[in-house]
Design a protein around this motif. Sequence first.
Motif, PDB file in Angstrom:
ATOM      1  N   LYS A  54      18.644  48.481  44.868  1.00  0.00           N
ATOM      2  CA  LYS A  54      20.041  48.138  45.085  1.00  0.00           C
ATOM      3  C   LYS A  54      20.315  46.720  44.602  1.00  0.00           C
ATOM      4  CE  LYS A  54      23.604  48.741  48.622  1.00  0.00           C
ATOM      5  NZ  LYS A  54      23.851  49.031  50.060  1.00  0.00           N
ATOM      6  N   PRO A  55      20.303  46.494  43.301  1.00  0.00           N
ATOM      7  CA  PRO A  55      20.526  45.139  42.779  1.00  0.00           C
ATOM      8  C   PRO A  55      21.954  44.665  43.046  1.00  0.00           C
ATOM      9  CG  PRO A  55      20.591  46.738  41.006  1.00  0.00           C
ATOM     10  CD  PRO A  55      20.141  47.484  42.228  1.00  0.00           C
ATOM     11  N   PRO A  56      22.148  43.360  43.153  1.00  0.00           N
ATOM     12  CA  PRO A  56      23.509  42.833  43.333  1.00  0.00           C
ATOM     13  C   PRO A  56      24.403  43.233  42.175  1.00  0.00           C
ATOM     14  CG  PRO A  56      21.848  41.129  43.713  1.00  0.00           C
ATOM     15  CD  PRO A  56      21.129  42.304  43.132  1.00  0.00           C
ATOM     16  N   LYS A  57      25.667  43.430  42.442  1.00  0.00           N
ATOM     17  CA  LYS A  57      26.614  43.860  41.419  1.00  0.00           C
ATOM     18  C   LYS A  57      27.148  42.670  40.633  1.00  0.00           C
ATOM     19  CE  LYS A  57      28.190  48.081  43.725  1.00  0.00           C
ATOM     20  NZ  LYS A  57      29.373  48.824  44.256  1.00  0.00           N
ATOM     21  N   ASP A  58      27.311  42.884  39.352  1.00  0.00           N
ATOM     22  CA  ASP A  58      27.922  41.883  38.479  1.00  0.00           C
ATOM     23  C   ASP A  58      29.371  42.299  38.248  1.00  0.00           C
ATOM     24  OD1 ASP A  58      28.823  40.253  36.462  1.00  0.00           O
ATOM     25  OD2 ASP A  58      27.005  40.388  35.259  1.00  0.00           O
ATOM     26  N   ILE A  59      30.293  41.563  38.850  1.00  0.00           N
ATOM     27  CA  ILE A  59      31.720  41.832  38.702  1.00  0.00           C
ATOM     28  C   ILE A  59      32.284  40.815  37.717  1.00  0.00           C
ATOM     29  CG2 ILE A  59      33.941  42.039  39.882  1.00  0.00           C
ATOM     30  CD1 ILE A  59      32.340  42.596  42.453  1.00  0.00           C
ATOM     31  N   VAL A  60      32.808  41.276  36.607  1.00  0.00           N
ATOM     32  CA  VAL A  60      33.196  40.385  35.515  1.00  0.00           C
ATOM     33  C   VAL A  60      34.271  39.392  35.935  1.00  0.00           C
ATOM     34  CG1 VAL A  60      34.275  40.291  33.239  1.00  0.00           C
ATOM     35  CG2 VAL A  60      32.514  41.995  33.703  1.00  0.00           C
ATOM     36  N   ASP A  61      35.275  39.845  36.667  1.00  0.00           N
ATOM     37  CA  ASP A  61      36.450  39.006  36.915  1.00  0.00           C
ATOM     38  C   ASP A  61      36.472  38.341  38.295  1.00  0.00           C
ATOM     39  OD1 ASP A  61      37.625  39.218  34.442  1.00  0.00           O
ATOM     40  OD2 ASP A  61      38.738  41.020  34.938  1.00  0.00           O
ATOM     41  N   ASN A  62      35.305  38.060  38.860  1.00  0.00           N
ATOM     42  CA  ASN A  62      35.280  37.347  40.141  1.00  0.00           C
ATOM     43  C   ASN A  62      34.879  35.889  39.969  1.00  0.00           C
ATOM     44  OD1 ASN A  62      32.581  37.632  39.517  1.00  0.00           O
ATOM     45  ND2 ASN A  62      31.952  38.154  41.601  1.00  0.00           N
ATOM     46  N   VAL A  63      35.133  35.337  38.782  1.00  0.00           N
ATOM     47  CA  VAL A  63      34.614  34.008  38.451  1.00  0.00           C
ATOM     48  C   VAL A  63      35.714  32.949  38.320  1.00  0.00           C
ATOM     49  CG1 VAL A  63      32.607  34.969  37.305  1.00  0.00           C
ATOM     50  CG2 VAL A  63      34.661  34.515  35.968  1.00  0.00           C
ATOM     51  N   TYR A  64      36.937  33.286  38.727  1.00  0.00           N
ATOM     52  CA  TYR A  64      38.058  32.370  38.514  1.00  0.00           C
ATOM     53  C   TYR A  64      38.593  31.832  39.840  1.00  0.00           C
ATOM     54  CZ  TYR A  64      37.757  34.998  34.186  1.00  0.00           C
ATOM     55  OH  TYR A  64      37.293  35.607  33.059  1.00  0.00           O
ATOM     56  N   GLU A  65      39.416  30.807  39.745  1.00  0.00           N
ATOM     57  CA  GLU A  65      40.064  30.244  40.919  1.00  0.00           C
ATOM     58  C   GLU A  65      40.962  31.296  41.585  1.00  0.00           C
ATOM     59  OE1 GLU A  65      39.892  27.261  42.374  1.00  0.00           O
ATOM     60  OE2 GLU A  65      38.523  26.294  40.957  1.00  0.00           O
ATOM     61  N   SER A  66      40.873  31.392  42.905  1.00  0.00           N
ATOM     62  CA  SER A  66      41.765  32.268  43.672  1.00  0.00           C
ATOM     63  C   SER A  66      43.007  31.465  44.034  1.00  0.00           C
ATOM     64  CB  SER A  66      41.063  32.781  44.933  1.00  0.00           C
ATOM     65  OG  SER A  66      39.922  33.538  44.598  1.00  0.00           O
ATOM     66  N   GLN A  67      44.058  31.664  43.274  1.00  0.00           N
ATOM     67  CA  GLN A  67      45.255  30.830  43.422  1.00  0.00           C
ATOM     68  C   GLN A  67      46.494  31.693  43.612  1.00  0.00           C
ATOM     69  OE1 GLN A  67      44.793  28.885  39.579  1.00  0.00           O
ATOM     70  NE2 GLN A  67      44.133  27.006  40.567  1.00  0.00           N
ATOM     71  N   LYS A  68      47.327  31.293  44.529  1.00  0.00           N
ATOM     72  CA  LYS A  68      48.624  31.928  44.727  1.00  0.00           C
ATOM     73  C   LYS A  68      49.696  30.890  44.420  1.00  0.00           C
ATOM     74  CE  LYS A  68      47.045  35.216  48.240  1.00  0.00           C
ATOM     75  NZ  LYS A  68      47.231  35.731  49.630  1.00  0.00           N
ATOM     76  N   PHE A  69      50.532  31.192  43.432  1.00  0.00           N
ATOM     77  CA  PHE A  69      51.570  30.247  43.039  1.00  0.00           C
ATOM     78  C   PHE A  69      52.659  30.995  42.310  1.00  0.00           C
ATOM     79  CE2 PHE A  69      48.376  30.412  39.720  1.00  0.00           C
ATOM     80  CZ  PHE A  69      49.104  30.496  38.549  1.00  0.00           C
ATOM     81  N   ASN A  70      53.744  30.330  42.087  1.00  0.00           N
ATOM     82  CA  ASN A  70      54.883  30.914  41.387  1.00  0.00           C
ATOM     83  C   ASN A  70      54.623  30.892  39.885  1.00  0.00           C
ATOM     84  OD1 ASN A  70      57.328  31.762  40.402  1.00  0.00           O
ATOM     85  ND2 ASN A  70      58.461  29.923  41.021  1.00  0.00           N
ATOM     86  N   HIS A  71      54.234  32.035  39.322  1.00  0.00           N
ATOM     87  CA  HIS A  71      53.920  32.106  37.897  1.00  0.00           C
ATOM     88  C   HIS A  71      55.146  31.846  37.027  1.00  0.00           C
ATOM     89  CE1 HIS A  71      50.242  33.928  39.430  1.00  0.00           C
ATOM     90  NE2 HIS A  71      49.723  33.821  38.225  1.00  0.00           N
ATOM     91  N   ASN A  75      37.240  21.117  43.473  1.00  0.00           N
ATOM     92  CA  ASN A  75      37.666  22.176  44.384  1.00  0.00           C
ATOM     93  C   ASN A  75      39.034  21.888  44.986  1.00  0.00           C
ATOM     94  OD1 ASN A  75      35.543  24.374  44.777  1.00  0.00           O
ATOM     95  ND2 ASN A  75      34.286  22.521  44.907  1.00  0.00           N
ATOM     96  N   GLN A  76      39.334  20.630  45.243  1.00  0.00           N
ATOM     97  CA  GLN A  76      40.630  20.276  45.835  1.00  0.00           C
ATOM     98  C   GLN A  76      41.788  20.487  44.866  1.00  0.00           C
ATOM     99  OE1 GLN A  76      37.666  18.662  46.194  1.00  0.00           O
ATOM    100  NE2 GLN A  76      37.955  16.837  47.479  1.00  0.00           N
ATOM    101  N   VAL A  77      41.567  20.222  43.584  1.00  0.00           N
ATOM    102  CA  VAL A  77      42.680  20.278  42.637  1.00  0.00           C
ATOM    103  C   VAL A  77      42.747  21.606  41.890  1.00  0.00           C
ATOM    104  CG1 VAL A  77      42.615  17.774  42.363  1.00  0.00           C
ATOM    105  CG2 VAL A  77      41.424  19.233  40.699  1.00  0.00           C
ATOM    106  N   GLY A  78      41.716  22.462  42.022  1.00  0.00           N
ATOM    107  CA  GLY A  78      41.796  23.795  41.447  1.00  0.00           C
ATOM    108  C   GLY A  78      41.187  23.987  40.079  1.00  0.00           C
ATOM    109  N   THR A  79      40.165  23.170  39.715  1.00  0.00           N
ATOM    110  CA  THR A  79      39.535  23.289  38.392  1.00  0.00           C
ATOM    111  C   THR A  79      38.050  23.606  38.482  1.00  0.00           C
ATOM    112  OG1 THR A  79      39.081  20.909  38.307  1.00  0.00           O
ATOM    113  CG2 THR A  79      41.182  21.675  37.375  1.00  0.00           C
ATOM    114  N   ALA A  80      37.580  24.133  39.607  1.00  0.00           N
ATOM    115  CA  ALA A  80      36.149  24.278  39.856  1.00  0.00           C
ATOM    116  C   ALA A  80      35.560  25.561  39.290  1.00  0.00           C
ATOM    117  CB  ALA A  80      35.864  24.206  41.355  1.00  0.00           C
TER     118      ALA A  80
END
Length: 602
Positions: free
Chosen positions: A28-45, A362-367
């Motif tokens: 049961k190897p860990p799963k590689d999820i392609v799109d879980n590598v970005y900032e989780s941000q909620k904002f007015n696009h 991490n505070q400013v959203g570029t991590a």
Amino acid sequence: MKIYQSSSYKFFILVSGFSLLAYLFMVKPPKDIVDNVYESQKFNHQQFSNIHFVDRSDQLGVNYFHDESFSKISFKNMDIWLELVAPSTSVIDINDDGFMDIYVTTMKGAPNLLYINHEGKYFTEEASKYGLADLNYEAAPAYALWGDFNNDGFIDLVLARMGCHRFFLGNKDHHFVEHSEWMNGYCSGAEGVNTADFFNHGKLDLVFANYLRDSREKISKVLWMSNVRFDNTTGGENHLLKNESNEFILETKANFLTRSYTHNAGITDVNLDGYYDIFFANDFSHDQMFLNKGNGEFLDVTNQYIPKAFHGLAGMNTEFYDYNDDGRIDLYVSNIYKPPFYRSFNLLWKKKLDNTYENVSNQVGTAQCGFSWGSKFADLDNDGQSDLMVVNGRNRSRGMTKPAQGSSMWYERVEVSQIPKILRKFYRPKEYHNGRYISAFERKCLFMQRDGKFYDVADQAGFNDREENRGISLIDYDNDGKMDAITSGPRAKLKIYHNESVINVKNNWIGLSLRDKYGSPIPHGAKIHLKLKTHQYVRELFPANGYKGFNDPRIHFGIGESKNVEYVDIFWPLSKITKRYRNLTINSYNKISEKASNEIIK
């Protein structure tokens, strides 16, 4: 006899441990999820709906695809070696016509490419005409560094390679003639090279960022997989070469201590003492910061200035830039973020009043931006706030177009990290063969800044292809005052992303095209202080800072709704004087010469 002393109990614990590892990583190897590598941000696009980039490379006549099949390097494991030699791109006005051209380093056995810009409308490939094509017949190129190294006013070229490096002098006819005797036979396994006047002697010196010990030495068949404990000192030793007018001499007093796997060397004056200092972005170990003592010696201040407790141990990119316009030059270092396997972060080191740094990424959203490489700050919408572009991705097998066609190597990398170091040399996975990938298919990141926070709008802005990219260079190829970007990578197409953002009509910009006292258009180390009525900005000219990308050497400022510039102060690095310039024109590139009779203020 107590049970914990029995050999049978020890055997039981040993078997149980191996069984657990087998279950975790084989059953049961860990799963590689392609799109879980970005900032989780909620904002007015909607507030970023005007930001838009389009790849115009084909339309412009630039059609380079980087493919390892050009290589003839005779090392034990060809794929891993070739992957290290990613293409680099340089932005340079080679023919001095006011429009930026593009130089591309390719592979061993393949010609380098020079795309000449025709008034921002199209490019034609003309490397042979300028003597810059067939330069890779015995070693793979790593990076092209441009500057005036003999102070004659003409641009010269240092071609760093995985091997012995080459040097070319430019002349008034915009042609380049080899004078590699300047290099004194210096060879190394370089990923990058940078330049500044480190001795304050009026000449540009060189610092080499060496990933491998020496390209002529054999390398491990599983170089990357065998180095996962981040305690390696088997990489390249970085070197400083002093410019002695007609040759570069290795400075033996510049001891950069470790033999880390260095990707690039960034330059700035960290402690503001008038000497240029060096930062090394290192893989498999801590990054390093050295203060220049001015006599060829450097002082290691890494933990004092950038605490090692926060390092990502996979440093790729060095970008020195005042992102928040407080007058202090900050530092952005890209790393790897790949949960659940590796949770490092890109680091935004904010400079404090005492010249040391604190990580605020991490505070400013570029991590978070996956397996990050080249990163560049620029004001993309001319609102007066600097934005950030990041390219990413590791590698995939030839022909793969989606993750479902193969398997991820990330869990194997975790397995290797559990193997004792002395035994790792016997582990021989086949990297990137037969449907395998690692941190592939990641889209880029485009962080737009609003009042000190950054928001990733890459998808909606069109800066989102899924190829693996390493290098990025900034360019304004059509001189419209909106910064464009060039991206490149192994097994990837070189792309020119045209900035087609709908800029607020109230937003203005100003560009500066500098010439030092000799006439060189790239005064490495120049420091620019732009003063508006209500705001001020500081920029430095080190176009070779960063991974595999040499920036447009012109200085660009977005100035928002400001309509007038009070003055610009420019520190000219070879003369060591600062001069003030007035009567500048907004929304255009202003040509500024050090020889002009303006007020000397320092």
